[in-house]
Design a protein around this motif. Sequence first.
Motif, short mmCIF file in Angstrom:
data_model
loop_
_atom_site.label_atom_id
_atom_site.label_comp_id
_atom_site.label_asym_id
_atom_site.label_seq_id
_atom_site.Cartn_x
_atom_site.Cartn_y
_atom_site.Cartn_z
N UNK A 570 -42.44 62.30 59.73
CA UNK A 570 -43.82 62.74 59.97
C UNK A 570 -44.65 61.62 60.60
N UNK A 571 -45.78 62.02 61.17
CA UNK A 571 -46.77 61.07 61.67
C UNK A 571 -47.88 60.95 60.62
N UNK A 572 -48.23 59.72 60.28
CA UNK A 572 -49.24 59.48 59.25
C UNK A 572 -50.45 58.80 59.89
N UNK A 573 -51.63 59.35 59.63
CA UNK A 573 -52.85 58.70 60.10
C UNK A 573 -53.40 57.84 58.98
N UNK A 574 -53.64 56.57 59.28
CA UNK A 574 -54.17 55.63 58.29
C UNK A 574 -55.62 55.34 58.65
N UNK A 575 -56.52 55.62 57.72
CA UNK A 575 -57.96 55.44 57.96
C UNK A 575 -58.29 53.97 58.14
N UNK A 576 -59.44 53.67 58.74
CA UNK A 576 -59.86 52.27 58.89
C UNK A 576 -59.82 51.54 57.55
N UNK A 577 -59.12 50.44 57.50
CA UNK A 577 -59.01 49.55 56.34
C UNK A 577 -58.33 50.21 55.14
N UNK A 578 -57.61 51.28 55.37
CA UNK A 578 -56.83 51.89 54.31
C UNK A 578 -55.54 51.10 54.09
N UNK A 579 -55.14 50.97 52.84
CA UNK A 579 -53.86 50.35 52.49
C UNK A 579 -52.97 51.39 51.85
N UNK A 580 -51.68 51.33 52.17
CA UNK A 580 -50.67 52.21 51.57
C UNK A 580 -49.59 51.32 50.97
N UNK A 581 -49.27 51.56 49.69
CA UNK A 581 -48.12 50.90 49.07
C UNK A 581 -47.05 51.96 48.90
#
Length: 586
Positions: A570-581
Amino acid sequence: MSSRTSSSASEQLGFQVLNHLQVIYAEEGDEALLGLASELVEIMRLQQVGTIPLSHKNDWNEADVIMITYGDSLHQPGKRALTTLHQFLHEQCEGVINGVHVLPFFPYSSDDGFSVSDYYKVRASVGEWGDIKKLASEFRLMSDVVINHCSSESGWFQNFIKGEGVGHDYFYVANPDDDLSQVVRPRTTPLLRAVETAKGVKHVWCTFSHDQVDFDFRNTDVLKEFVKVVRFYLDNGVNIFRLDAVAFLWKEVGSSCLNLEQTHEIVRLLRVLIEFACPTAMIITETNIPSRENLSYFGNANEAHCVYNFSLPPLLLHALLTGQSFYLKQWMMSMPPAQDGTAYFNFIASHDGIGLRPVEGILPDDEVEKLTETMQAFGGHISWRALDNGVNKPYEINITLFEALKGTIEGEDALGVERFLCAHAIMLALEGIPGVYFQSLLGSLNDHERVAMTGSFRSINRHHWDYHALVELLGDDKSHYGRVFTAMKRLISIRTGQSAFHPNATQFTLHLGEQIFGFWRQGLNRRQSIFCLNNISDKPAVLLLSDLNLISTHQWSDLLSGNVFDDLHATVEIAPYQSIWLSNEK
């Protein structure tokens, strides 16, 4: 740190101590050094030891998070400041913070504690030794050993002026005609201070300020005195010894007087003595110098247990202000994994400013200039140091981290809280032990009034709080303090439950473009993997999960949002300054 039983433990200790002394005091005779070694062992009460500390043993894990604070940052009527700090840790940080670095709590004359006038007393306005012991009984306690210099108002220096008594020969005296052109300085004030003494005018060495007079470790009595200090702190519960400004310790006219071999050897000697006395105790060296020099204080896992990751604060700040991760990634790829028995101490804010020497040779001058101009626009100050050619160069930025991240190089915006939390999500996930500054835990603002009151730029990030007023703010989810504090505690709580965030767990830098700063961590048992993905820009970022090469037989979810990723293409959109662990274990 574990230890093993040995009938020759005392012999091994004596052998190691003598070896270090022979390097430090190479011109002394063997008989004198044997006597000195025996004295040091006696001071540490190690005449009879039955075990030899094991090397390359990690006495820390992912649950370790240290809060850095002044002992008197919190106040309430009728209570000692350290009692109030203890109350805050229990009422507000239960289960989140397990270590605390109480910045110098001794009597002092300047520099908010780092100009110590008595190493054996607790400042009355802060508390007493009983308060220190109470903290140490419940938290891992770090204390400063201000080992390079002391206050000009100390009893030792007053005896220097009189020419008699304890301390009269503790200080480094130089000749104004000496060639001091190579000496590296972190300040612009004159290096030598003329002092009228009973024996005439003496010129004492002052690396930092004329109120902070440097010790002369060529005198073995100075070494013995600081071994006494270390033993005394151990007896009062100190478990981590922060050697302040240790890089400047040994002086040789005609040299840079920075990072000299004798300095390194003294750190190695102190490690031996401390480990034999308390195998779980640690040394951390405070060396605000270029990255390569800083790393040298690991030695061969026989020097500092931890070194401050000084390059991280300015590089991470630069990345978040510019939206470009190039320099941060380049630096991170150059950092060697810490050997077992050593660890990085990660921080992005402290009682001092954001040092700029650690990015020399990493961040180009024009990028540093861009950074300092933005910080001044956000209400910060710049401290300077003198070069040997008479030119002054930016030494550190003085600003609270929350205000430093309230915008980008284009100016302020509405994403300050998100940017601030992204910075901490990155720091908490990196290889090493995290240190969280008290003012950053709260999201403190620049304290311009305190700067005006003290005359020191560093006071901008040393606000004093009324305890009850602060608690009210932290409980208000409409204030940024409440939002930041709640989010910070949640981040830390999630972090401390992940085996992949062990300070010595594997780390690899990912290449996902400029917007996404990513790295991969894997636990020591190789079961848990976490992909740490951070959008460091003020624009949405797009990530193809297939670029991560995730193992399809694992279930992947974001520890921070709870989102599950079933489609690994999938394609994931990461918001401004979002962190994903992104983890394969919940």
